[in-house]
Write a protein that holds these residues in place. Sequence first.
Motif, PDB file in Angstrom:
ATOM      1  N   GLU A 381     -17.248  38.420  11.709  1.00  0.00           N
ATOM      2  CA  GLU A 381     -16.822  38.742  10.355  1.00  0.00           C
ATOM      3  C   GLU A 381     -15.302  38.715  10.317  1.00  0.00           C
ATOM      4  N   TYR A 383     -11.985  40.019   8.201  1.00  0.00           N
ATOM      5  CA  TYR A 383     -11.411  40.901   7.190  1.00  0.00           C
ATOM      6  C   TYR A 383      -9.951  40.500   7.038  1.00  0.00           C
ATOM      7  N   THR A 385      -6.409  40.146   4.125  1.00  0.00           N
ATOM      8  CA  THR A 385      -5.796  40.301   2.817  1.00  0.00           C
ATOM      9  C   THR A 385      -4.380  39.759   2.878  1.00  0.00           C
ATOM     10  N   GLN A 409     -19.816  40.423  15.119  1.00  0.00           N
ATOM     11  CA  GLN A 409     -20.964  40.960  14.398  1.00  0.00           C
ATOM     12  C   GLN A 409     -21.877  41.763  15.329  1.00  0.00           C
ATOM     13  N   LYS A 441     -14.402  47.848  14.457  1.00  0.00           N
ATOM     14  CA  LYS A 441     -13.962  47.866  13.061  1.00  0.00           C
ATOM     15  C   LYS A 441     -14.132  49.268  12.481  1.00  0.00           C
ATOM     16  N   GLU A 442     -15.186  49.978  12.879  1.00  0.00           N
ATOM     17  CA  GLU A 442     -15.421  51.331  12.366  1.00  0.00           C
ATOM     18  C   GLU A 442     -14.360  52.316  12.872  1.00  0.00           C
ATOM     19  N   ASP A 445     -11.687  51.817  10.501  1.00  0.00           N
ATOM     20  CA  ASP A 445     -12.070  52.417   9.216  1.00  0.00           C
ATOM     21  C   ASP A 445     -11.907  53.930   9.217  1.00  0.00           C
ATOM     22  N   LYS A 462     -12.487  46.938   3.615  1.00  0.00           N
ATOM     23  CA  LYS A 462     -13.869  47.391   3.770  1.00  0.00           C
ATOM     24  C   LYS A 462     -14.894  46.263   3.817  1.00  0.00           C
ATOM     25  N   GLU A 463     -14.650  45.198   3.095  1.00  0.00           N
ATOM     26  CA  GLU A 463     -15.625  44.118   3.012  1.00  0.00           C
ATOM     27  C   GLU A 463     -15.068  42.852   3.640  1.00  0.00           C
ATOM     28  N   PRO A 464     -15.869  42.140   4.448  1.00  0.00           N
ATOM     29  CA  PRO A 464     -15.389  40.875   5.031  1.00  0.00           C
ATOM     30  C   PRO A 464     -15.153  39.836   3.951  1.00  0.00           C
ATOM     31  N   THR A 467     -17.941  35.308   6.763  1.00  0.00           N
ATOM     32  CA  THR A 467     -18.640  35.458   8.039  1.00  0.00           C
ATOM     33  C   THR A 467     -18.893  34.069   8.608  1.00  0.00           C
TER      34      THR A 467
END
Length: 468
Positions: A381, A383, A385, A409, A441-442, A445, A462-464, A467
Motif C-alpha cells: 500500500e 500512502y 501526499t 500489506q 503503519k499503525e 498512526d 489514513k487511507e492509501p 495499492t
Amino acid sequence: MAFDCDLFVIGGGSGGVRAARVSASGGASVALAEEYRMGGTCVIRGCVPKKLMVFASGYRDMFEDARAYGWDIADGTFNWSTLKGRMHNELDRLEGIYRKLLDGSGVEVFDSRATVKDAHTVLLADGTEKTAKHILVATGGRPALPDMPNADLGMTSNDIFLMDEMPKSILIVGGGYIASEFACILNGLGVEVTQFYRGDQILRGFDDEARGLVADQMTQNGVDLHLGTNIAEMMLEKDRDPDGAVPTSQQSGRQGPVWVKATDGTERAYDAVMFATGRSPNTDGLGLSDAGVEIGLRGEVVVDDYSQTAVPSIYAIGDVTNRVQLTPVAIREGMAFVETVFNGNPTKPDHELIPSAIFTQPEMGTIGLSEEDARAQEAIEVYATSFKPMQQAFAGREDRVLMKLVVSQATRKVLGCHIVADHAGEMIQLAGVAIKMGATKEDFDRTVAVHPTVSEELVTMKEPVRTA
C-alpha cells in the motif's frame, strides 16, 4: 614475526581515521599514511564544503521570502571569494581536529603516499618500509571523467571548491545526486545552470515519484534540465572559431568558454563544464593486485562481509570497496573492522535500511525501498501526499513537498519512507530510527502529530492512495 605496528592504515579519510584512532585507543600500535590532506573526500572536497555551499545558495530565496513576512530587506550581492576563503578556513580547522584526534590516540602519522608491497609490508614514497600485522586500505574514491574527446576541458566536483571566480554559465553533465546537488547550488548562487542527463529522469534508483518532484522543482527554480541528452562534441570556443574574439576565462586555469554540441543537435558555449558522471575507487598503483588482493571490474577492492580481502592480513573499508559510498557507512565499516580484528568480536557492517539525503533544492530524504522496488517484491500500500508548505505558500511561492510511506500489506511494516521538502535530511534521520526498528503503519498512526509542521503528514495519512 615482529612487526613495526599492529595496524597500518592507508588513507586519512573519515573511515580510516576512525579505525586508526579507535584501534590505538584500545591499545594497538597504529600508523596511518595520507598523501594529501587529512579528512578525505567528505571533509576536504565533499560533504562539508558542499553543505556550506548549500547553505549559501539558499539565502537568495530567503531574502525574497523575508519581504513577504514584513522585513524590509534588499537583495544582496553574492561574493564567491568571501565564501571560498571562509570555507577553506573551516576545512583547515577540521583537518586540524582530525590530526589532533590521531595524535591524542597515539597514532603515528605519515604525510606520504603509501603502497602495499606484500601481505604485511607498506612502502612509503621516500622508500621507507613499515611492517604491520594488519593493513587497512581506506583510500576512498575520486570523480571520473568520461571517455570522450576533450573531456579534460571539463571540471569535476573536486574543482568546484577551488574556482578562482564563479562562472556566469555552466553545463553540468550527469543525473546522480552530485550533479543534481551542484546544479541547485550554483543556480542558487546566481549561475545560469544547464544540466544534461542521458537517462529519462534524474536520481536513478530513487523513488520515481520523489525524484520526479525534485526534477520539477529544480526546473521551476531555474535549472535548464535536459533529459535524454548528452554531449556529442565539445571543444574550446576559441578553437572552433579561431578568428573570433573570445574572452579568456579564469575558471580553474582553463582557456575560455567551452563550446558544446548536444546529442539533440543544439549548440552553445558555456563558461564552464562540470562532469558528475561517476566515481572510481582509488586503487591505481597501490600494489594490491601484486600482493594478492582481488580487484573488481570497476577497480574496487573485493572484500567479504567482514571487509577482509583475499589476503587475510589486508582489509578495506569505505568507497574503495564500492559498496555503499556514504561517509557514515565508511565510519561504521571502520568500527566493525576494529571489533572484528582487535576486540575478538566478528562484526559485519550493517548495510540494510540506511537513511540518506540528497541536498538538492528541495532536499530529498529516503530510507528503505522505493515504491517500484517494493512493488516488485510483494503486495504493498502507498500512502502519499503532496502539497504547498505553509511557509512558502504564504510568501507566494509554488514549491511543493512530498510525504510518502510504502507499506507491506502482509506485515504492515513500513518498507520505505520518502520525503521531498526543506530539511528532509533532518526528518529522515528521525524517521529512519523508527523504520530501522521495524515500525508498522499503525505505529505511525498511533503517534500524535506535531502541528503545524510539514512532517506531521507522516502520521496523519489514513487511507492509501494506491495499492499494488
